[in-house]
Design a protein around this motif. Sequence first.
Motif, mmCIF file in Angstrom:
data_model
loop_
_atom_site.group_PDB
_atom_site.id
_atom_site.type_symbol
_atom_site.label_atom_id
_atom_site.label_comp_id
_atom_site.label_asym_id
_atom_site.label_seq_id
_atom_site.Cartn_x
_atom_site.Cartn_y
_atom_site.Cartn_z
ATOM 1 N N PHE A 124 0.828 -1.207 0.000
ATOM 2 C CA PHE A 124 0.000 0.000 0.000
ATOM 3 C C PHE A 124 0.859 1.252 0.000
ATOM 4 N N VAL A 149 3.580 0.352 2.536
ATOM 5 C CA VAL A 149 3.303 -0.396 3.757
ATOM 6 C C VAL A 149 3.089 -1.854 3.361
ATOM 7 N N ARG A 152 2.758 -6.049 4.642
ATOM 8 C CA ARG A 152 2.452 -6.980 5.735
ATOM 9 C C ARG A 152 3.651 -7.913 5.931
ATOM 10 N N PHE A 170 2.472 -4.682 10.151
ATOM 11 C CA PHE A 170 2.754 -3.915 8.930
ATOM 12 C C PHE A 170 3.928 -2.968 9.178
ATOM 13 N N ARG A 216 6.714 -0.016 6.932
ATOM 14 C CA ARG A 216 7.098 0.651 5.688
ATOM 15 C C ARG A 216 8.358 0.006 5.114
#
Lengths: 151, 127
Positions: free
Chosen positions: A57, A65, A67, A73, A75
């Motif tokens: 994301f 971001v 998982r 999560f 960065r």
Amino acid sequence: MIIPSHLDKLRRLRALRARLDPLDDFELWYWTTLTAGTNALNAVLHHAKLTTDAPIFSTIPGVHVVRRPDGTFARELRGPGDVSHVGWPPIEGEIPADVAGLMDALHAIEMHRDPCIRGTRAATPGIVAECEANFARVVGVVAGRFEEVDA
Amino acid sequence: MNADGHREKAERITRSAMRCGPGDWEMRIEAAMLAGTHWANHALHCAGVTPDDEDVVHTSMLVVNMLRKYAIVEGELLAALAEIEELRPLHVRGDVEGGHAAADRAMALLETIERRARRHDASRSGG
């Protein structure tokens, strides 16, 4: 983010747009339009193989971001994934005409963001009509690539 | 934008957010971010920390030293806004489960932000 999720967000955001009043709720109506348009852009960029639809994301260009195996999560620095705005980050490669058209239409919508949402320019029926016309162009491009999307 | 303009924008966006349903978690989070940012600017202008032509756009985009400066006066408010910003990659630009709860949390944080920002209105009016 994966294409089905972009299309699901586009569908739900279009439904919300229809419930908001373009002038009385201009700020949120506009932001819903913008967010729907950005999901549309990412869906067609992934479909055209110009960006990856990895389940990561976007934040700022190059930082996503992700998982982790333990479910949390964090960065991470990654290559091109979802874009946040037209040209942010720029797209490399030959851009098909329909995608370029979508980008032009979304960019025209984006031009109202700072003056009307963060600045003091009042929304007008003319601005609303311009956004509506450009959003229709955006949706038309998506509908041309995904049969489950109505123009 | 001046402090009153920010307050009016925040109130408009918050009112519009009430038209969102439980399935509209992205725009509830975005509304909290947008209105919360206007409240932050309202508070910082009222406190004399920032002039009308110096607005915060995203806390996540601020230079660290500027965030530290603003946090001297409005640390709790800015921390709440930063928490809203952290929900955006996961639930607005992402498809992580839990969007409903995240939106509820964002709106609760917005209430905190609004409450803190409105203290300046009370101060200005002598209340």
